[in-house]
Design an enzyme around this catalytic site. Structure first.
Site, mmCIF file in Angstrom:
data_model
loop_
_atom_site.group_PDB
_atom_site.id
_atom_site.type_symbol
_atom_site.label_atom_id
_atom_site.label_comp_id
_atom_site.label_asym_id
_atom_site.label_seq_id
_atom_site.Cartn_x
_atom_site.Cartn_y
_atom_site.Cartn_z
ATOM 1 N N ARG A 15 5.268 8.714 -27.826
ATOM 2 C CA ARG A 15 5.029 7.501 -27.036
ATOM 3 C C ARG A 15 3.833 6.750 -27.599
ATOM 4 O O ARG A 15 2.972 7.326 -28.266
ATOM 5 C CB ARG A 15 4.739 7.856 -25.566
ATOM 6 C CG ARG A 15 5.900 8.481 -24.822
ATOM 7 C CD ARG A 15 6.981 7.436 -24.532
ATOM 8 N NE ARG A 15 8.110 8.004 -23.796
ATOM 9 C CZ ARG A 15 9.173 8.591 -24.379
ATOM 10 N NH1 ARG A 15 9.227 8.707 -25.685
ATOM 11 N NH2 ARG A 15 10.161 9.045 -23.642
ATOM 12 N N GLY B 19 16.744 10.873 -19.011
ATOM 13 C CA GLY B 19 16.368 9.460 -19.119
ATOM 14 C C GLY B 19 15.282 9.177 -20.140
ATOM 15 O O GLY B 19 14.896 8.026 -20.332
ATOM 16 N N PHE C 137 4.052 -0.479 -23.104
ATOM 17 C CA PHE C 137 4.438 0.845 -23.553
ATOM 18 C C PHE C 137 3.746 1.823 -22.579
ATOM 19 O O PHE C 137 3.804 1.575 -21.384
ATOM 20 C CB PHE C 137 4.181 0.994 -25.063
ATOM 21 C CG PHE C 137 5.313 0.322 -25.839
ATOM 22 C CD1 PHE C 137 5.537 -1.053 -25.710
ATOM 23 C CD2 PHE C 137 6.201 1.053 -26.599
ATOM 24 C CE1 PHE C 137 6.625 -1.676 -26.334
ATOM 25 C CE2 PHE C 137 7.289 0.438 -27.233
ATOM 26 C CZ PHE C 137 7.489 -0.922 -27.097
ATOM 27 N N ASN C 138 3.126 2.909 -22.984
ATOM 28 C CA ASN C 138 2.676 3.861 -21.966
ATOM 29 C C ASN C 138 1.249 3.579 -21.497
ATOM 30 O O ASN C 138 0.289 3.923 -22.189
ATOM 31 C CB ASN C 138 2.806 5.288 -22.499
ATOM 32 C CG ASN C 138 4.239 5.758 -22.453
ATOM 33 O OD1 ASN C 138 5.110 5.173 -23.100
ATOM 34 N ND2 ASN C 138 4.514 6.789 -21.676
ATOM 35 N N THR D 145 8.629 -3.536 -19.340
ATOM 36 C CA THR D 145 8.422 -2.191 -19.882
ATOM 37 C C THR D 145 9.212 -1.952 -21.165
ATOM 38 O O THR D 145 10.288 -2.539 -21.363
ATOM 39 C CB THR D 145 8.853 -1.144 -18.832
ATOM 40 O OG1 THR D 145 8.917 0.143 -19.452
ATOM 41 C CG2 THR D 145 10.244 -1.445 -18.274
ATOM 42 N N LEU E 115 0.819 -1.224 0.000
ATOM 43 C CA LEU E 115 0.000 0.000 0.000
ATOM 44 C C LEU E 115 0.850 1.271 0.000
ATOM 45 O O LEU E 115 0.379 2.336 0.398
ATOM 46 C CB LEU E 115 -1.000 0.002 1.161
ATOM 47 C CG LEU E 115 -2.035 -1.135 1.125
ATOM 48 C CD1 LEU E 115 -2.975 -1.052 2.336
ATOM 49 C CD2 LEU E 115 -2.864 -1.099 -0.156
ATOM 50 N N ALA F 270 4.144 -5.271 -8.681
ATOM 51 C CA ALA F 270 4.687 -4.402 -7.627
ATOM 52 C C ALA F 270 6.093 -3.919 -7.985
ATOM 53 O O ALA F 270 7.018 -4.719 -8.052
ATOM 54 C CB ALA F 270 4.725 -5.171 -6.314
ATOM 55 N N TYR G 176 15.339 2.541 -14.042
ATOM 56 C CA TYR G 176 14.052 1.826 -14.070
ATOM 57 C C TYR G 176 14.093 0.718 -15.129
ATOM 58 O O TYR G 176 13.827 -0.456 -14.843
ATOM 59 C CB TYR G 176 12.922 2.818 -14.361
ATOM 60 C CG TYR G 176 11.618 2.156 -14.688
ATOM 61 C CD1 TYR G 176 11.035 1.252 -13.805
ATOM 62 C CD2 TYR G 176 10.960 2.415 -15.899
ATOM 63 C CE1 TYR G 176 9.831 0.626 -14.116
ATOM 64 C CE2 TYR G 176 9.760 1.801 -16.211
ATOM 65 C CZ TYR G 176 9.200 0.907 -15.324
ATOM 66 O OH TYR G 176 8.017 0.280 -15.637
HETATM 67 N N1 UDP Z 1 6.032 14.524 -20.233
HETATM 68 C C1 UDP Z 1 5.934 15.885 -20.344
HETATM 69 N N2 UDP Z 1 5.487 16.614 -19.277
HETATM 70 C C2 UDP Z 1 5.121 16.001 -18.099
HETATM 71 C C3 UDP Z 1 5.204 14.599 -18.013
HETATM 72 C C4 UDP Z 1 5.674 13.889 -19.102
HETATM 73 O O1 UDP Z 1 6.265 16.478 -21.379
HETATM 74 O O2 UDP Z 1 4.732 16.699 -17.177
HETATM 75 C C5 UDP Z 1 6.503 13.736 -21.377
HETATM 76 C C6 UDP Z 1 7.709 12.882 -21.058
HETATM 77 O O3 UDP Z 1 8.898 13.588 -21.281
HETATM 78 C C7 UDP Z 1 7.505 11.704 -22.012
HETATM 79 C C8 UDP Z 1 6.003 11.624 -22.194
HETATM 80 O O4 UDP Z 1 5.478 12.864 -21.741
HETATM 81 O O5 UDP Z 1 8.057 11.987 -23.248
HETATM 82 C C9 UDP Z 1 5.386 10.515 -21.388
HETATM 83 O O6 UDP Z 1 5.875 10.608 -20.085
HETATM 84 P P1 UDP Z 1 5.252 9.787 -18.889
HETATM 85 O O7 UDP Z 1 5.957 10.222 -17.635
HETATM 86 O O8 UDP Z 1 3.777 9.885 -18.922
HETATM 87 O O9 UDP Z 1 5.620 8.265 -19.227
HETATM 88 P P2 UDP Z 1 7.041 7.554 -19.493
HETATM 89 O O10 UDP Z 1 7.251 7.632 -20.993
HETATM 90 O O11 UDP Z 1 8.084 8.241 -18.700
HETATM 91 O O12 UDP Z 1 6.816 6.156 -19.029
#
Ligand code: UDP
Length: 348
Positions: free
Chosen positions: A221, A284, A169-170, A117, A34, A74, A141
């Site tokens: 993405r 990253g 993916f996302n 991922t 949690l 998790a 990660y």
């Molecule tokens: N992103 C952004 N502004 C934010 C959060 C994310 O421009 O406030 C961009 C980020 O750089 C990435 C994409 O949105 O290219 C998706 O990011 P998210 O953190 O949702 O997922 P990730 O790809 O890191 O798993």
């Protein structure tokens, strides 16, 4: 022969999977500390609160509920945070999973579906990305998840544990009935932040990087509906139950959306002129991550049917609009609108 241990079942993706698996006849037992998950997201399911590092408690839980298979969600899962907290990411994600696998060995459980991922791929990978390209993650990660994929293969060789690693993916969206959705203590994901800006008009939304080699300079993405991820877990489990070999599968749509495209779609859906600022690149972040998902389609029979950007953002908006403070509303005893756990709107 239908008892599942869902590690991290109170989290965003796990809690959606729970409902799909329950509605197809599985008994789901949630194991969660949690720290990120929500008790309200697992109402009606047995919940054991514990750490992944607690191998003895995991083994006891497996024995108590006569668990047949494990689904493992998790993990720490934030790319940006992992750059600054690599030890925590390696410790929790790798050592935690080793503890879970140890508990499975002690109790003779031989099947696991693991949340991996697209961050295991890294930069400069040909797009759309197939499962067989070399994996060179560019953040801790992704490295931690890749290490677990390798460990899973070793556990098959050594102990006969069969696994499926699902490379998401996302992940995005919410249960179409609006009953559960995304609620992170530290929100860093794009879609929740865009919709939060729509709700609050705080001027906080930033676009990280506008000079990438992409269609409009912002990151691209492949957004995948959490419900499609849930269905993939069901199919992966059935694959293992039918004697499938250890393998990995991409879960994406083959369609890439830029940050700007996403904000524009959110503007259309909400009818709100969501404001943003251009900002530096986030450490990253690869420029483009888009999946080839032929393997999941051909072997698991999976098809991402809820995953166009419009549906994803509409479902996410339905959740955020009715739960502007996430699950907190329910903690305070307020009944959010349209909260029906049993509404089987995703049935196929
Ligand atoms: N992103 C952004 N502004 C934010 C959060 C994310 O421009 O406030 C961009 C980020 O750089 C990435 C994409 O949105 O290219 C998706 O990011 P998210 O953190 O949702 O997922 P990730 O790809 O890191 O798993």
């Amino acid at each position: 022969m239908n008892n599942l241990l869902i590690c991290g079942g109170a989290g965003y993706i796990g809690s959606h999977c729970l409902r799909v698996l329950r509605d197809t006849g599985y008994n789901c037992i949630v194991y969660d500390n949690l720290s990120e998950g929500h008790r309200q997201a697992v109402r009606g399911f047995p919940l054991e609160v514990g750490e992944l590092s607690d191998t003895a408690l995991l083994a006891d839980t497996i024995r108590k509920y006569q668990v047949d298979s494990v689904l493992h969600f998790a993990a720490f899962a934030l790319v940006g945070v992992s750059m600054h907290k690599p030890i925590e990411y390696y410790q929790n994600n790798i050592a935690g999973t080793a503890s879970l696998l140890d508990a499975m060995c002690r109790t003779g459980v031989k099947r696991i579906v693991f949340s991996s991922t697209c961050a295991t791929y890294g930069e400069n990978v040909p797009v759309p990305i197939t499962e067989d390209v070399p994996q060179n993650p560019c953040n801790p990660y992704g490295e931690s998840k890749l290490a677990v994929e390798k460990l899973l293969q070793r556990c098959d060789d050594a102990y006969g544990i069969k696994s499926v690693a699902l490379r998401y993916f996302n992940a995005a969206g919410a249960m179409p009935d609006g009953s559960i959705g995304e609620d992170h203590k530290l929100e860093t994901h794009l879609i929740p932040l865009v919709l939060r800006e729509a709700l609050r008009n705080e001027g906080k939304l930033k676009v990280f990087g506008t000079d990438y080699q992409t269609k409009d300079g912002s990151c691209v993405r492949d957004y995948i509906h959490v419900l499609d991820l849930a269905v993939a877990h069901l199919q992966a489990l059935r694959y293992l139950e039918c004697g499938g070999v250890t393998d990995c599968f991409n879960l994406g749509t083959g369609v890439g959306s830029s940050v700007f495209e996403l904000i524009n779609t959110a503007r259309e859906i909400t009818g709100i002129d969501i404001k943003y600022r251009k900002d530096d690149r986030r450490e990253g972040d690869p420029a483009t991550l888009v999946a080839a998902f032929d393997k999941a389609r051909n072997i698991l029979g999976w098809n991402p049917e809820h995953s166009n950007l419009h549906t994803i953002i509409s479902d996410a908006w339905a959740w955020h609009k009715t739960h502007p403070n996430g699950f907190e509303e329910e903690l305070l005893g307020k009944q959010p609108p349209s909260s029906t756990d049993s509404d089987n709107t995703y049935a196929r």
